[in-house]
Design a protein around this motif. Sequence first.
Motif, PDB file in Angstrom:
ATOM      1  N   GLY A  42       0.833  -1.181   0.000  1.00 23.67           N
ATOM      2  CA  GLY A  42       0.000   0.000   0.000  1.00 23.67           C
ATOM      3  C   GLY A  42       0.875   1.239   0.000  1.00 23.67           C
ATOM      4  N   TYR A  43       0.276   2.359  -0.301  1.00 21.58           N
ATOM      5  CA  TYR A  43       1.017   3.596  -0.474  1.00 21.58           C
ATOM      6  C   TYR A  43       0.577   4.638   0.541  1.00 21.58           C
ATOM      7  CZ  TYR A  43       2.750   1.246  -4.467  1.00 21.58           C
ATOM      8  OH  TYR A  43       3.382   0.323  -5.248  1.00 21.58           O
ATOM      9  N   LEU A  44       1.562   5.168   1.277  1.00 23.46           N
ATOM     10  CA  LEU A  44       1.315   6.244   2.225  1.00 23.46           C
ATOM     11  C   LEU A  44       1.373   7.583   1.510  1.00 23.46           C
ATOM     12  CD1 LEU A  44       3.563   4.826   5.060  1.00 23.46           C
ATOM     13  CD2 LEU A  44       1.074   4.668   4.888  1.00 23.46           C
ATOM     14  N   CYS A  45       2.107   7.618   0.408  1.00 25.28           N
ATOM     15  CA  CYS A  45       2.282   8.824  -0.393  1.00 25.28           C
ATOM     16  C   CYS A  45       2.714   8.360  -1.783  1.00 25.28           C
ATOM     17  CB  CYS A  45       3.367   9.706   0.249  1.00 25.28           C
ATOM     18  SG  CYS A  45       3.685  11.256  -0.579  1.00 25.28           S
ATOM     19  N   THR A  46       2.270   9.069  -2.833  1.00 30.59           N
ATOM     20  CA  THR A  46       2.660   8.663  -4.183  1.00 30.59           C
ATOM     21  C   THR A  46       3.581   9.673  -4.867  1.00 30.59           C
ATOM     22  OG1 THR A  46       0.610   9.558  -5.094  1.00 30.59           O
ATOM     23  CG2 THR A  46       0.642   7.201  -4.561  1.00 30.59           C
ATOM     24  N   ASN A  47       3.868  10.803  -4.229  1.00 33.38           N
ATOM     25  CA  ASN A  47       4.793  11.781  -4.811  1.00 33.38           C
ATOM     26  C   ASN A  47       5.505  12.547  -3.716  1.00 33.38           C
ATOM     27  OD1 ASN A  47       6.213  13.266  -6.639  1.00 33.38           O
ATOM     28  ND2 ASN A  47       4.524  14.623  -7.166  1.00 33.38           N
ATOM     29  N   GLY A  92      -5.865   4.774  -1.235  1.00 34.48           N
ATOM     30  CA  GLY A  92      -6.190   3.905  -2.367  1.00 34.48           C
ATOM     31  C   GLY A  92      -6.312   2.460  -1.947  1.00 34.48           C
ATOM     32  N   ILE A  93      -6.219   1.586  -2.919  1.00 40.56           N
ATOM     33  CA  ILE A  93      -6.383   0.160  -2.644  1.00 40.56           C
ATOM     34  C   ILE A  93      -5.049  -0.468  -2.273  1.00 40.56           C
ATOM     35  CG2 ILE A  93      -8.351  -0.070  -4.212  1.00 40.56           C
ATOM     36  CD1 ILE A  93      -6.406  -1.418  -6.212  1.00 40.56           C
ATOM     37  N   LEU A  94      -5.131  -1.532  -1.526  1.00 39.08           N
ATOM     38  CA  LEU A  94      -3.949  -2.351  -1.278  1.00 39.08           C
ATOM     39  C   LEU A  94      -3.770  -3.238  -2.501  1.00 39.08           C
ATOM     40  CD1 LEU A  94      -4.459  -3.433   2.421  1.00 39.08           C
ATOM     41  CD2 LEU A  94      -2.604  -2.032   1.528  1.00 39.08           C
ATOM     42  N   ILE A  95      -2.578  -3.282  -2.998  1.00 35.35           N
ATOM     43  CA  ILE A  95      -2.280  -4.121  -4.147  1.00 35.35           C
ATOM     44  C   ILE A  95      -1.854  -5.491  -3.632  1.00 35.35           C
ATOM     45  CG2 ILE A  95      -0.577  -4.487  -5.980  1.00 35.35           C
ATOM     46  CD1 ILE A  95      -0.695  -1.523  -6.533  1.00 35.35           C
ATOM     47  N   THR A  96      -2.447  -6.520  -4.218  1.00 29.68           N
ATOM     48  CA  THR A  96      -2.033  -7.883  -3.908  1.00 29.68           C
ATOM     49  C   THR A  96      -1.641  -8.560  -5.219  1.00 29.68           C
ATOM     50  OG1 THR A  96      -4.324  -8.656  -4.003  1.00 29.68           O
ATOM     51  CG2 THR A  96      -3.449  -8.104  -1.828  1.00 29.68           C
ATOM     52  N   LYS A  97      -0.547  -9.314  -5.158  1.00 26.27           N
ATOM     53  CA  LYS A  97      -0.051  -9.956  -6.364  1.00 26.27           C
ATOM     54  C   LYS A  97       0.853 -11.116  -5.989  1.00 26.27           C
ATOM     55  CE  LYS A  97       3.657  -6.493  -6.689  1.00 26.27           C
ATOM     56  NZ  LYS A  97       4.192  -5.386  -7.502  1.00 26.27           N
ATOM     57  N   ARG A  98       1.014 -12.008  -6.939  1.00 27.98           N
ATOM     58  CA  ARG A  98       2.017 -13.066  -6.835  1.00 27.98           C
ATOM     59  C   ARG A  98       3.125 -12.687  -7.804  1.00 27.98           C
ATOM     60  NH1 ARG A  98       0.582 -19.340  -6.995  1.00 27.98           N
ATOM     61  NH2 ARG A  98       0.079 -18.786  -4.843  1.00 27.98           N
ATOM     62  N   ARG A  99       4.356 -12.669  -7.300  1.00 31.44           N
ATOM     63  CA  ARG A  99       5.514 -12.331  -8.129  1.00 31.44           C
ATOM     64  C   ARG A  99       6.352 -13.575  -8.350  1.00 31.44           C
ATOM     65  NH1 ARG A  99       8.895  -7.138  -6.921  1.00 31.44           N
ATOM     66  NH2 ARG A  99       7.278  -6.339  -8.317  1.00 31.44           N
ATOM     67  N   GLU A 158       0.408   4.282  -9.058  1.00 32.09           N
ATOM     68  CA  GLU A 158      -0.727   4.828  -9.811  1.00 32.09           C
ATOM     69  C   GLU A 158      -1.853   3.801  -9.910  1.00 32.09           C
ATOM     70  OE1 GLU A 158      -1.222   8.010 -10.953  1.00 32.09           O
ATOM     71  OE2 GLU A 158       0.598   8.359  -9.756  1.00 32.09           O
ATOM     72  N   MET A 159      -1.493   2.526 -10.064  1.00 31.77           N
ATOM     73  CA  MET A 159      -2.506   1.488 -10.119  1.00 31.77           C
ATOM     74  C   MET A 159      -3.287   1.423  -8.807  1.00 31.77           C
ATOM     75  SD  MET A 159      -0.260  -1.284 -12.307  1.00 31.77           S
ATOM     76  CE  MET A 159      -1.013  -2.692 -11.568  1.00 31.77           C
ATOM     77  N   SER A 160      -2.622   1.749  -7.686  1.00 27.12           N
ATOM     78  CA  SER A 160      -3.319   1.731  -6.397  1.00 27.12           C
ATOM     79  C   SER A 160      -4.369   2.827  -6.304  1.00 27.12           C
ATOM     80  CB  SER A 160      -2.313   1.885  -5.244  1.00 27.12           C
ATOM     81  OG  SER A 160      -1.877   3.222  -5.117  1.00 27.12           O
ATOM     82  N   LYS A 161      -4.268   3.842  -7.184  1.00 28.72           N
ATOM     83  CA  LYS A 161      -5.239   4.940  -7.217  1.00 28.72           C
ATOM     84  C   LYS A 161      -6.302   4.719  -8.297  1.00 28.72           C
ATOM     85  CE  LYS A 161      -2.141   8.226  -7.706  1.00 28.72           C
ATOM     86  NZ  LYS A 161      -1.469   9.534  -7.778  1.00 28.72           N
TER      87      LYS A 161
END
Length: 165
Positions: A42-47, A92-99, A158-161
Amino acid sequence: MQTFMSKTDHSDAANMEIERKFIPKWLPEHLEQYTYHEIEQGYLCTNPTIRIRKMDDTYFLTYKSSGLMAHLEQEMPLPKEAYEHLRKKTDGILITKRRYYIPFDHSHTIELDIFHGKLEGVTLAEVEFASIEEADSFTPPDWFGKDVTYDSRYHNSEMSKGSLT
């Protein structure tokens, strides 16, 4: 007091992340043979980008400067309790993924992200490089599709937004 640490060592060059991103045309067969990690971030800040990440049972706080193909990245370990506290404060959203980590050649590994949740159906393949010149001269494998390195909509921050929804 903990300080920010680079992903590999303490030199300035090691703090630079240089990567190219692609939307795969198809996925390699037998993904189960490759090492993978389950990631939530997740993102606390994007810029600038300030991200928290849970990778399996390990937690990190990461700072990334602006930049599309190349940017400064510093990462530090984070206790689980701090991650859980900060998780509630993400925008924004929490991103979940398998890497998946797919060996490519003697010095490169493909990081294949298959997203879940609100980003279900999105896949990205990334390759990191030691220099911009090396990144510019990279010839991707056939299964790599469109190069989205310079399309900010495909940055996870950006995807989290909702840039892709």
